[in-house]
Design a protein around this motif. Sequence first.
Motif, PDB file in Angstrom:
ATOM      1  N   TRP A 119      -7.337  18.585  15.864  1.00  0.00           N
ATOM      2  CA  TRP A 119      -7.587  18.675  14.420  1.00  0.00           C
ATOM      3  C   TRP A 119      -8.606  19.787  14.140  1.00  0.00           C
ATOM      4  CZ3 TRP A 119      -5.923  16.965   9.788  1.00  0.00           C
ATOM      5  CH2 TRP A 119      -6.807  17.049   8.698  1.00  0.00           C
ATOM      6  N   ILE A 120      -9.661  19.831  14.954  1.00  0.00           N
ATOM      7  CA  ILE A 120     -10.719  20.840  14.768  1.00  0.00           C
ATOM      8  C   ILE A 120     -10.156  22.247  14.996  1.00  0.00           C
ATOM      9  CG2 ILE A 120     -12.927  21.706  15.748  1.00  0.00           C
ATOM     10  CD1 ILE A 120     -13.312  19.166  14.138  1.00  0.00           C
ATOM     11  N   SER A 121      -9.345  22.391  16.074  1.00  0.00           N
ATOM     12  CA  SER A 121      -8.906  23.756  16.420  1.00  0.00           C
ATOM     13  C   SER A 121      -7.739  24.246  15.559  1.00  0.00           C
ATOM     14  CB  SER A 121      -8.543  23.834  17.911  1.00  0.00           C
ATOM     15  OG  SER A 121      -7.506  22.931  18.169  1.00  0.00           O
ATOM     16  N   THR A 122      -6.773  23.375  15.250  1.00  0.00           N
ATOM     17  CA  THR A 122      -5.594  23.872  14.529  1.00  0.00           C
ATOM     18  C   THR A 122      -5.330  23.166  13.194  1.00  0.00           C
ATOM     19  OG1 THR A 122      -4.298  22.442  15.935  1.00  0.00           O
ATOM     20  CG2 THR A 122      -4.296  24.753  16.533  1.00  0.00           C
ATOM     21  N   GLY A 123      -6.149  22.207  12.839  1.00  0.00           N
ATOM     22  CA  GLY A 123      -5.943  21.514  11.567  1.00  0.00           C
ATOM     23  C   GLY A 123      -4.731  20.609  11.617  1.00  0.00           C
ATOM     24  N   PRO A 124      -4.109  20.300  10.462  1.00  0.00           N
ATOM     25  CA  PRO A 124      -2.983  19.339  10.421  1.00  0.00           C
ATOM     26  C   PRO A 124      -1.833  19.747  11.340  1.00  0.00           C
ATOM     27  CG  PRO A 124      -3.646  20.004   8.210  1.00  0.00           C
ATOM     28  CD  PRO A 124      -4.427  20.862   9.147  1.00  0.00           C
ATOM     29  N   GLU A 125      -1.687  21.028  11.611  1.00  0.00           N
ATOM     30  CA  GLU A 125      -0.592  21.512  12.468  1.00  0.00           C
ATOM     31  C   GLU A 125      -0.676  20.912  13.879  1.00  0.00           C
ATOM     32  OE1 GLU A 125       2.905  23.426  12.980  1.00  0.00           O
ATOM     33  OE2 GLU A 125       1.810  23.095  11.101  1.00  0.00           O
ATOM     34  N   GLY A 126      -1.938  20.699  14.322  1.00  0.00           N
ATOM     35  CA  GLY A 126      -2.138  20.158  15.678  1.00  0.00           C
ATOM     36  C   GLY A 126      -1.848  18.665  15.761  1.00  0.00           C
ATOM     37  N   LEU A 127      -1.630  18.021  14.639  1.00  0.00           N
ATOM     38  CA  LEU A 127      -1.390  16.564  14.643  1.00  0.00           C
ATOM     39  C   LEU A 127       0.023  16.218  14.161  1.00  0.00           C
ATOM     40  CD1 LEU A 127      -4.812  15.139  13.342  1.00  0.00           C
ATOM     41  CD2 LEU A 127      -4.029  15.370  15.684  1.00  0.00           C
ATOM     42  N   ARG A 128       0.975  17.086  14.470  1.00  0.00           N
ATOM     43  CA  ARG A 128       2.357  16.794  14.042  1.00  0.00           C
ATOM     44  C   ARG A 128       3.023  15.848  15.041  1.00  0.00           C
ATOM     45  NH1 ARG A 128       5.390  22.056  13.383  1.00  0.00           N
ATOM     46  NH2 ARG A 128       7.104  20.704  13.991  1.00  0.00           N
ATOM     47  N   ILE A 129       3.802  14.914  14.475  1.00  0.00           N
ATOM     48  CA  ILE A 129       4.547  14.007  15.380  1.00  0.00           C
ATOM     49  C   ILE A 129       6.019  14.382  15.318  1.00  0.00           C
ATOM     50  CG2 ILE A 129       5.213  11.611  15.833  1.00  0.00           C
ATOM     51  CD1 ILE A 129       2.594  10.727  14.618  1.00  0.00           C
ATOM     52  N   SER A 190      -2.167  15.244  22.186  1.00  0.00           N
ATOM     53  CA  SER A 190      -2.727  13.885  22.298  1.00  0.00           C
ATOM     54  C   SER A 190      -2.078  12.889  21.338  1.00  0.00           C
ATOM     55  CB  SER A 190      -4.233  13.923  22.042  1.00  0.00           C
ATOM     56  OG  SER A 190      -4.847  14.569  23.114  1.00  0.00           O
ATOM     57  N   LEU A 191      -1.776  13.350  20.116  1.00  0.00           N
ATOM     58  CA  LEU A 191      -1.183  12.425  19.151  1.00  0.00           C
ATOM     59  C   LEU A 191       0.223  12.007  19.588  1.00  0.00           C
ATOM     60  CD1 LEU A 191      -1.757  10.954  16.511  1.00  0.00           C
ATOM     61  CD2 LEU A 191      -0.590  12.789  15.305  1.00  0.00           C
ATOM     62  N   MET A 192       0.944  12.960  20.199  1.00  0.00           N
ATOM     63  CA  MET A 192       2.292  12.645  20.705  1.00  0.00           C
ATOM     64  C   MET A 192       2.201  11.636  21.863  1.00  0.00           C
ATOM     65  SD  MET A 192       4.789  14.188  19.134  1.00  0.00           S
ATOM     66  CE  MET A 192       6.123  14.473  20.282  1.00  0.00           C
ATOM     67  N   VAL A 193       1.207  11.875  22.745  1.00  0.00           N
ATOM     68  CA  VAL A 193       1.030  10.950  23.884  1.00  0.00           C
ATOM     69  C   VAL A 193       0.640   9.570  23.339  1.00  0.00           C
ATOM     70  CG1 VAL A 193      -0.331  10.472  25.963  1.00  0.00           C
ATOM     71  CG2 VAL A 193       0.388  12.811  25.470  1.00  0.00           C
ATOM     72  N   LEU A 194      -0.250   9.588  22.351  1.00  0.00           N
ATOM     73  CA  LEU A 194      -0.696   8.322  21.755  1.00  0.00           C
ATOM     74  C   LEU A 194       0.489   7.586  21.116  1.00  0.00           C
ATOM     75  CD1 LEU A 194      -3.430   6.879  21.352  1.00  0.00           C
ATOM     76  CD2 LEU A 194      -3.575   7.929  19.105  1.00  0.00           C
ATOM     77  N   THR A 195       1.320   8.348  20.411  1.00  0.00           N
ATOM     78  CA  THR A 195       2.438   7.715  19.702  1.00  0.00           C
ATOM     79  C   THR A 195       3.521   7.239  20.670  1.00  0.00           C
ATOM     80  OG1 THR A 195       2.027   9.222  17.890  1.00  0.00           O
ATOM     81  CG2 THR A 195       4.128   8.047  17.852  1.00  0.00           C
ATOM     82  N   TRP A 196       4.010   8.165  21.504  1.00  0.00           N
ATOM     83  CA  TRP A 196       5.189   7.844  22.311  1.00  0.00           C
ATOM     84  C   TRP A 196       4.862   7.128  23.619  1.00  0.00           C
ATOM     85  CZ3 TRP A 196       9.127   7.772  19.351  1.00  0.00           C
ATOM     86  CH2 TRP A 196       9.217   8.658  18.272  1.00  0.00           C
TER      87      TRP A 196
END
Lengths: 225, 190
Positions: A119-129, A190-196
């Motif tokens: 989130w810090i480095s790329t903003g919302p783009e880095g948290l896409r699922i 990380s969000l993908m790993v967290l989700t899937w």
Amino acid sequence: MNGSTERDTDALVGALAGCAAPVRRLRSPHLRMAIWFMISVMFAALVVAAMGLRPDIGLRLQEPQFVVEVVAALMTSMLAAGAAFCAGCPGRPLWERFAPLPALGVWLASLGTGCWAAWISTGPEGLRITPDLMCFPYIVLVGSVPAVLILAMIRRGAPIAPITATMLAALAAASLGAAALRLFHQQDASLMVLTWHVGSVAILTGIGALIGRSFLRWPQNAKTY
Amino acid sequence: MTQHEPQSSRAARDELWRDWMRAAQDGDNSAYTRLLADILPVVRAMVRRKWRNANDVEDIVQDVLLSIHVVRHTYDPGRPFGPWLSTITARRIADAARRTSARSANETTVEIMPETSLQDETKSDQDVLDDHGEIQRALAGLSATQRQAIKLMKIQGLSLEEASAVTGKSVSALKVTVHRAMKVMRRILE
């Protein structure tokens, strides 16, 4: 109920006392945990070898976050197995059933840190699922033999906490599957790993909890009241 | 396990139970007999404290005893016996409560049960005594194994699985034993 009398109970005591065949004592939960973990890790290693290690594994293993995440998943697996075995031994302290929580916390925290960094480095783009539907079957594949093994092993225990025991057993097998998956499946957001990954582990753990009561029963449950 | 019992006597009793259970796990029948006889009042008191309906107490106590028998291999002689026993007892009481509430959800309470016979009593006391004597005579004609199977399943009302746990025989072997025993009894009663 049957309305049995004290005389019936005395007769039952007599019948039971007359047939105390020697029994093989259940080994300590720690020893059973070690045996299960060793066999399961060997099976997971075989699957990883068959699938092929991810090409950037050397690079990944130099990243502290990756190492912490995989080790925490492995620790969750091992401690959940130990807790599942403890849950089948009457009279053991209740806290043992919560033993995997610290490792699970570290695992989730490492993924949370990763999400925060993205989130810090790329903003919302880095948290896409995006869909990554292969995670679930891969985790099931790696966790299959460990799951069968641990279910067979917890059946030797007493069904004093059936839901907890099968839930912990499923968590043990699924988190081992998730740890192994990180070694051959290239998915690092990380969000993908967290989700899937963690999502699959949560679903499998839930299924484990659902089968508890029908899988672990007292042999005399057939009694009609 | 009794609340007002001194700590030292509780520890001594636990030590004794631990030794008896260790011996019972190794196949010592007399140690097992002593253990079951000694824990029976304790289990009964625990069930009575938790269960309101006095009619069900012995059923639950029997459940606890059968459970202890079936999972006696899970006792670790290196640990105290009391918590092992209390956990199993508490579990079986909770299971009984769950079964009762599940059953009562499907039942309707009626004030007067419908009559099945116009007569006040279907059998006189003498008839009951005669039947009892006949059954005893038929039981005496059975082998020890057959008598045990009939007593467990037809008199105490244990299921095949329970009787199998008690006798150590397989369910199919028990079925055969009961079938043959019933044939013998029928022949004697005829």
